[in-house]
Design a protein around this motif. Structure first.
Motif, mmCIF file in Angstrom:
data_model
loop_
_atom_site.group_PDB
_atom_site.id
_atom_site.type_symbol
_atom_site.label_atom_id
_atom_site.label_comp_id
_atom_site.label_asym_id
_atom_site.label_seq_id
_atom_site.Cartn_x
_atom_site.Cartn_y
_atom_site.Cartn_z
ATOM 1 N N GLY A 9 0.822 -1.216 0.000
ATOM 2 C CA GLY A 9 0.000 0.000 0.000
ATOM 3 C C GLY A 9 0.846 1.252 0.000
ATOM 4 O O GLY A 9 0.466 2.308 0.524
ATOM 5 N N ARG A 37 0.216 -0.040 -9.212
ATOM 6 C CA ARG A 37 0.112 0.750 -10.448
ATOM 7 C C ARG A 37 1.484 1.329 -10.804
ATOM 8 O O ARG A 37 2.110 1.995 -9.970
ATOM 9 C CB ARG A 37 -0.868 1.912 -10.246
ATOM 10 C CG ARG A 37 -2.305 1.480 -10.045
ATOM 11 C CD ARG A 37 -3.218 2.632 -9.689
ATOM 12 N NE ARG A 37 -2.921 3.210 -8.387
ATOM 13 C CZ ARG A 37 -2.400 4.411 -8.184
ATOM 14 N NH1 ARG A 37 -2.123 5.203 -9.214
ATOM 15 N NH2 ARG A 37 -2.155 4.867 -6.968
ATOM 16 N N THR A 57 -4.707 -9.063 -5.530
ATOM 17 C CA THR A 57 -5.555 -10.028 -6.245
ATOM 18 C C THR A 57 -4.729 -10.956 -7.137
ATOM 19 O O THR A 57 -5.290 -11.795 -7.835
ATOM 20 C CB THR A 57 -6.598 -9.298 -7.123
ATOM 21 O OG1 THR A 57 -5.885 -8.530 -8.108
ATOM 22 C CG2 THR A 57 -7.500 -8.390 -6.313
ATOM 23 N N SER A 76 -3.735 -2.894 5.305
ATOM 24 C CA SER A 76 -5.032 -3.413 4.883
ATOM 25 C C SER A 76 -5.497 -2.708 3.615
ATOM 26 O O SER A 76 -5.314 -1.508 3.439
ATOM 27 C CB SER A 76 -6.052 -3.239 6.010
ATOM 28 O OG SER A 76 -6.022 -1.902 6.494
ATOM 29 N N GLY A 142 -6.659 2.758 15.705
ATOM 30 C CA GLY A 142 -7.903 3.475 15.969
ATOM 31 C C GLY A 142 -8.213 4.422 14.817
ATOM 32 O O GLY A 142 -7.601 4.350 13.745
ATOM 33 N N TRP A 143 -9.157 5.303 15.071
ATOM 34 C CA TRP A 143 -9.626 6.206 14.005
ATOM 35 C C TRP A 143 -8.587 7.260 13.658
ATOM 36 O O TRP A 143 -7.958 7.824 14.564
ATOM 37 C CB TRP A 143 -10.892 6.899 14.497
ATOM 38 C CG TRP A 143 -12.021 6.973 13.496
ATOM 39 C CD1 TRP A 143 -12.749 8.092 13.201
ATOM 40 C CD2 TRP A 143 -12.588 5.914 12.729
ATOM 41 N NE1 TRP A 143 -13.716 7.781 12.267
ATOM 42 C CE2 TRP A 143 -13.628 6.459 11.965
ATOM 43 C CE3 TRP A 143 -12.303 4.542 12.581
ATOM 44 C CZ2 TRP A 143 -14.400 5.700 11.072
ATOM 45 C CZ3 TRP A 143 -13.058 3.791 11.702
ATOM 46 C CH2 TRP A 143 -14.084 4.373 10.971
ATOM 47 N N TYR A 144 -8.387 7.505 12.392
ATOM 48 C CA TYR A 144 -7.585 8.658 12.010
ATOM 49 C C TYR A 144 -8.431 9.907 12.321
ATOM 50 O O TYR A 144 -9.595 9.991 11.879
ATOM 51 C CB TYR A 144 -7.293 8.702 10.511
ATOM 52 C CG TYR A 144 -6.620 7.505 9.852
ATOM 53 C CD1 TYR A 144 -5.866 6.577 10.554
ATOM 54 C CD2 TYR A 144 -6.700 7.348 8.465
ATOM 55 C CE1 TYR A 144 -5.235 5.521 9.909
ATOM 56 C CE2 TYR A 144 -6.075 6.298 7.815
ATOM 57 C CZ TYR A 144 -5.350 5.381 8.536
ATOM 58 O OH TYR A 144 -4.737 4.345 7.891
HETATM 59 N N1 LIG Z 1 -7.867 3.751 10.897
HETATM 60 C C1 LIG Z 1 -8.563 4.522 10.074
HETATM 61 O O1 LIG Z 1 -9.202 5.505 10.483
HETATM 62 C C2 LIG Z 1 -8.553 4.223 8.618
HETATM 63 C C3 LIG Z 1 -9.090 5.162 7.731
HETATM 64 C C4 LIG Z 1 -9.045 4.876 6.368
HETATM 65 C C5 LIG Z 1 -8.496 3.677 5.936
HETATM 66 N N2 LIG Z 1 -7.999 2.794 6.833
HETATM 67 C C6 LIG Z 1 -7.383 1.506 6.424
HETATM 68 O O2 LIG Z 1 -5.977 1.705 6.409
HETATM 69 C C7 LIG Z 1 -5.464 1.481 5.082
HETATM 70 C C8 LIG Z 1 -4.395 2.516 4.802
HETATM 71 O O3 LIG Z 1 -4.980 3.821 4.906
HETATM 72 P P1 LIG Z 1 -4.653 4.939 3.831
HETATM 73 O O4 LIG Z 1 -5.130 6.184 4.421
HETATM 74 O O5 LIG Z 1 -3.260 4.813 3.362
HETATM 75 O O6 LIG Z 1 -5.610 4.495 2.611
HETATM 76 P P2 LIG Z 1 -5.351 4.771 1.055
HETATM 77 O O7 LIG Z 1 -4.638 6.068 0.880
HETATM 78 O O8 LIG Z 1 -6.665 4.569 0.398
HETATM 79 O O9 LIG Z 1 -4.343 3.616 0.606
HETATM 80 C C9 LIG Z 1 -4.773 2.305 0.372
HETATM 81 C C10 LIG Z 1 -3.618 1.548 -0.259
HETATM 82 O O10 LIG Z 1 -4.026 0.196 -0.486
HETATM 83 C C11 LIG Z 1 -3.627 -0.137 -1.808
HETATM 84 N N3 LIG Z 1 -4.431 -1.187 -2.387
HETATM 85 C C12 LIG Z 1 -5.768 -1.230 -2.506
HETATM 86 N N4 LIG Z 1 -6.134 -2.327 -3.156
HETATM 87 C C13 LIG Z 1 -4.994 -2.996 -3.465
HETATM 88 C C14 LIG Z 1 -4.716 -4.197 -4.165
HETATM 89 N N5 LIG Z 1 -5.697 -4.939 -4.709
HETATM 90 N N6 LIG Z 1 -3.429 -4.599 -4.291
HETATM 91 C C15 LIG Z 1 -2.416 -3.855 -3.755
HETATM 92 N N7 LIG Z 1 -2.620 -2.698 -3.103
HETATM 93 C C16 LIG Z 1 -3.895 -2.281 -2.972
HETATM 94 C C17 LIG Z 1 -3.825 1.158 -2.577
HETATM 95 O O11 LIG Z 1 -3.173 1.114 -3.835
HETATM 96 P P3 LIG Z 1 -3.624 2.127 -5.043
HETATM 97 O O12 LIG Z 1 -2.879 3.422 -4.785
HETATM 98 O O13 LIG Z 1 -3.147 1.411 -6.254
HETATM 99 O O14 LIG Z 1 -5.109 2.278 -4.974
HETATM 100 C C18 LIG Z 1 -3.206 2.141 -1.609
HETATM 101 O O15 LIG Z 1 -1.804 2.127 -1.716
HETATM 102 C C19 LIG Z 1 -6.679 1.565 4.158
HETATM 103 O O16 LIG Z 1 -6.479 0.773 3.002
HETATM 104 C C20 LIG Z 1 -7.783 1.038 5.045
HETATM 105 O O17 LIG Z 1 -7.777 -0.384 5.064
HETATM 106 C C21 LIG Z 1 -7.995 3.051 8.159
#
Ligand SMILES: NC(=O)c1ccc[n+]([C@@H]2O[C@H](COP(=O)([O-])OP(=O)(O)OC[C@H]3O[C@@H](n4cnc5c(N)ncnc54)[C@H](OP(=O)(O)O)[C@@H]3O)[C@@H](O)[C@H]2O)c1
Length: 292
Positions: A9, A37, A57, A76, A142-144
């Motif tokens: 990610g 990507r 996937t 995740s 926890g929550w961002y």
């Molecule tokens: N704790 C919280 O409040 C909170 C809030 C939001 C999210 N989250 C969780 O924390 C994770 C990280 O947060 P974030 O803010 O960094 O979210 P984000 O900016 O949406 O990043 C998600 C990452 O997951 C990758 N991804 C999604 N599907 C994938 C796949 N099939 N194969 C490989 N990589 C994949 C995305 O790649 P692409 O750039 O190619 O899409 C991106 O790099 C989220 O994915 C979510 O599960 C937590």
């Protein structure tokens, strides 16, 4: 080629911050960044880190990408509903590649949470890790604070902050805080396998307090309007959000009303060696970015 660290990610907001944190103490060539990507590659390569291509996937791509990796941060997936299977694919690939340690980003109190939508797939993944034979740790984030801060501009425009969190307290911390904690767990002496970290902000807020702060920062009266879960979901649908997202946000708020986003655990500030970022600071950065 061997790699001390691989962060999945890496094109996402959290992954970028983890890499930034790791770079403070580790050499760029010891850090791998997994992206799916090709267009996400250049910015990471400019930092000198090793970019590997892989998609949750595509098992074969992960098997190659995980080759020689000692410590893996499995962030995740953002594809809610599809991600339990995606994470299983990643775990299987980590086993096949002989990865030495996996840290996984889960959700606060995953197994006891009153939230119903988000924790489900995290619990499945935590169990998959436990069954995998891998050495692992769970980062139950926890929550961002950013989740609520991002809606502050809309609240100002609407003249109200709508939500269904009631008087529930949210122990939010900045995304950067959780990312630094992930880097700390990855780089240090490894924890005992199966260690679960409950990670949350030092100071909690209610949505009424959040709305009061929005009012103070914007100079406009932005009261908190407490809806129930169904009413909030309707409001989100009315604002044009897709059904699964509206359902997830409404469910999370209802869970927050029941204390699901509140914690007195101080593992996060302990791991990062400083207090967690004040939610007001995160809100201010989003609402008045030029204020410094
Ligand atoms: N704790 C919280 O409040 C909170 C809030 C939001 C999210 N989250 C969780 O924390 C994770 C990280 O947060 P974030 O803010 O960094 O979210 P984000 O900016 O949406 O990043 C998600 C990452 O997951 C990758 N991804 C999604 N599907 C994938 C796949 N099939 N194969 C490989 N990589 C994949 C995305 O790649 P692409 O750039 O190619 O899409 C991106 O790099 C989220 O994915 C979510 O599960 C937590």
């Amino acid at each position: 080629m061997g790699l001390n660290y691989l962060v999945t990610g890496a094109s996402g907001q959290f992954g970028a911050l983890v890499i930034e944190a790791l770079l403070k103490t580790e050499t760029p060539e010891s850090i791998g960044a997994l992206v799916r990507r090709p267009e996400a590659t250049a910015a990471l390569e400019a930092q000198g880190v090793v970019v590997r291509q892989g998609d949750y996937t595509d098992a074969a791509s992960l098997r190659v990408a995980f080759d020689g990796v000692e410590r893996l941060l499995l962030i995740s997936s953002s594809e809610v509903g599809a991600r339990a299977a995606q994470h299983q694919t990643a775990i299987d690939a980590a086993v096949a590649a002989g990865v030495g340690f996996v840290a996984y980003t889960s959700i606060l109190r995953a197994t006891e949470s009153p939230l119903t939508i988000l924790p489900e797939e995290h619990v499945v993944t935590e169990r998959a890790l436990a069954a995998s034979g891998l050495r692992y740790a769970v980062l139950r984030n926890g929550w961002y604070s950013e989740n609520y801060a991002m809606g502050a501009g809309t609240a100002v425009d609407l003249g109200a902050l709508y939500g269904a969190a009631g008087a529930g307290r949210v122990s939010g911390a900045a995304r950067r805080d959780y990312a630094e904690a992930a880097a700390a767990v990855l780089r240090g002496d490894l924890p005992e396998s199966g260690t679960v970290y409950e990670l949350a902000g030092d100071e909690a807020f209610t949505l009424a307090e959040f709305a009061a702060e929005i009012s103070a920062l914007s100079g406009k009266d932005v009261p908190y309007v407490a809806l129930d879960e169904a009413g909030y979901k309707e409001a989100l649908l009315g604002a044009g959000l897709p059904e699964p997202l509206a359902a997830m946000l409404a469910d999370s708020d209802r869970g927050a009303a029941e204390g699901g986003l509140y914690s007195e655990d101080r593992s996060l500030s302990r791991l990062i060696g400083r207090p967690t970022t004040d939610w007001r600071e995160t809100l201010r950065a989003v609402l008045v970015p030029d204020a410094g």
